[in-house]
Design a protein around this motif. Structure first.
Motif, PDB file in Angstrom:
ATOM      1  N   CYS A   1       0.833  -1.195   0.000  1.00 59.18           N
ATOM      2  CA  CYS A   1       0.000   0.000   0.000  1.00 59.18           C
ATOM      3  C   CYS A   1       0.870   1.249   0.000  1.00 59.18           C
ATOM      4  N   ASP A   2       0.429   2.218  -0.757  1.00 59.76           N
ATOM      5  CA  ASP A   2       1.029   3.544  -0.709  1.00 59.76           C
ATOM      6  C   ASP A   2      -0.107   4.553  -0.892  1.00 59.76           C
ATOM      7  N   ASP A   3       0.233   5.766  -1.209  1.00 55.86           N
ATOM      8  CA  ASP A   3      -0.805   6.790  -1.326  1.00 55.86           C
ATOM      9  C   ASP A   3      -1.722   6.554  -2.522  1.00 55.86           C
ATOM     10  N   SER A   4      -1.203   5.917  -3.578  1.00 54.81           N
ATOM     11  CA  SER A   4      -2.015   5.720  -4.779  1.00 54.81           C
ATOM     12  C   SER A   4      -2.814   4.422  -4.741  1.00 54.81           C
ATOM     13  N   THR A   5      -2.437   3.471  -3.899  1.00 56.19           N
ATOM     14  CA  THR A   5      -3.115   2.183  -3.842  1.00 56.19           C
ATOM     15  C   THR A   5      -3.818   2.042  -2.502  1.00 56.19           C
ATOM     16  N   PRO A   6      -5.144   1.938  -2.513  1.00 55.00           N
ATOM     17  CA  PRO A   6      -5.827   1.748  -1.233  1.00 55.00           C
ATOM     18  C   PRO A   6      -5.623   0.334  -0.709  1.00 55.00           C
ATOM     19  N   CYS A   7      -5.606   0.227   0.598  1.00 59.18           N
ATOM     20  CA  CYS A   7      -5.409  -1.074   1.225  1.00 59.18           C
ATOM     21  C   CYS A   7      -6.743  -1.676   1.615  1.00 59.18           C
ATOM     22  N   GLY A   8      -6.737  -2.965   1.735  1.00 62.33           N
ATOM     23  CA  GLY A   8      -7.896  -3.654   2.261  1.00 62.33           C
ATOM     24  C   GLY A   8      -7.839  -3.624   3.773  1.00 62.33           C
ATOM     25  N   GLY A   9      -8.457  -4.571   4.387  1.00 59.65           N
ATOM     26  CA  GLY A   9      -8.458  -4.621   5.841  1.00 59.65           C
ATOM     27  C   GLY A   9      -8.201  -6.026   6.319  1.00 59.65           C
ATOM     28  N   ALA A  10      -8.428  -6.233   7.595  1.00 61.88           N
ATOM     29  CA  ALA A  10      -8.201  -7.553   8.190  1.00 61.88           C
ATOM     30  C   ALA A  10      -9.170  -8.596   7.646  1.00 61.88           C
ATOM     31  N   GLY A  11     -10.286  -8.153   7.119  1.00 59.02           N
ATOM     32  CA  GLY A  11     -11.241  -9.094   6.531  1.00 59.02           C
ATOM     33  C   GLY A  11     -10.675  -9.838   5.346  1.00 59.02           C
ATOM     34  N   TYR A  12      -9.761  -9.215   4.616  1.00 58.38           N
ATOM     35  CA  TYR A  12      -9.136  -9.901   3.483  1.00 58.38           C
ATOM     36  C   TYR A  12      -8.223 -11.031   3.948  1.00 58.38           C
ATOM     37  N   ILE A  13      -7.574 -10.827   5.074  1.00 60.77           N
ATOM     38  CA  ILE A  13      -6.740 -11.904   5.623  1.00 60.77           C
ATOM     39  C   ILE A  13      -7.617 -13.082   6.021  1.00 60.77           C
ATOM     40  N   ASP A  14      -8.722 -12.785   6.692  1.00 60.48           N
ATOM     41  CA  ASP A  14      -9.646 -13.849   7.080  1.00 60.48           C
ATOM     42  C   ASP A  14     -10.202 -14.567   5.857  1.00 60.48           C
ATOM     43  N   ALA A  15     -10.541 -13.802   4.837  1.00 60.76           N
ATOM     44  CA  ALA A  15     -11.092 -14.413   3.623  1.00 60.76           C
ATOM     45  C   ALA A  15     -10.055 -15.288   2.917  1.00 60.76           C
ATOM     46  N   GLY A  16      -8.827 -14.815   2.823  1.00 57.08           N
ATOM     47  CA  GLY A  16      -7.781 -15.606   2.169  1.00 57.08           C
ATOM     48  C   GLY A  16      -7.476 -16.892   2.919  1.00 57.08           C
ATOM     49  N   MET A  17      -7.414 -16.801   4.240  1.00 58.25           N
ATOM     50  CA  MET A  17      -7.152 -18.005   5.036  1.00 58.25           C
ATOM     51  C   MET A  17      -8.325 -18.989   4.943  1.00 58.25           C
TER      52      MET A  17
END
Length: 137
Positions: A65-81
């Motif tokens: 993530c940087d200023d041009s790319t928005p980040c996801g949240g902890a929900g993405y970690i849960d979804a990936g796992m």
């Protein structure tokens, strides 16, 4: 000139047609088929475990993530796992059931386990991509 066709002679599309395999495979061929399916099934289980650890590693080490790319949240970690864990179990059980069904019918089943290995690889890539999208949390 028309011929009388005996209704009891095998024709295409009926059981007993010459192009269909009427005999069952020998015991050696069935043994190699079952062993090949078992080895591929075990490789699929190893791929599922590797996929689970890769998605966990991707969740820990993501910093895309940087200023041009928005980040996801902890929900993405849960979804990936969840994707990597659930897909591994579901694919393994379905491949095992389908292989046993084919072996009982004396059909080859190694290709089913190979298909399961390929599907597991696809779900591993999806799970890691979802976990990477989480960003630093």
């Amino acid at each position: 000139m028309t011929e009388l066709i005996d209704p009891y002679t095998p024709r295409p599309g009926r059981p007993g047609h010459w192009s269909r395999r009427t005999g069952s495979p020998g015991p050696v061929a069935r043994t190699f088929d079952a062993l090949g399916a078992l080895v591929l099934w075990l490789l699929q289980m190893v791929a599922a475990a590797i996929g689970f650890f890769l998605s966990a590693l991707a969740a820990i080490g993501t910093d895309s993530c940087d200023d041009s790319t928005p980040c996801g949240g902890a929900g993405y970690i849960d979804a990936g796992m969840t994707i990597s864990l659930v897909s591994g179990v579901v694919i393994a059980l379905s491949v095992l059931t389908w292989c046993v069904s084919h072996l009982c019918r004396k059909r080859p089943c190694w290709w089913i386990a190979l298909l399961g290995l390929g599907v597991q690889a696809v779900f591993t890539v999806i799970a890691v991509a979802v976990a990477i999208h989480a960003g630093p949390v």
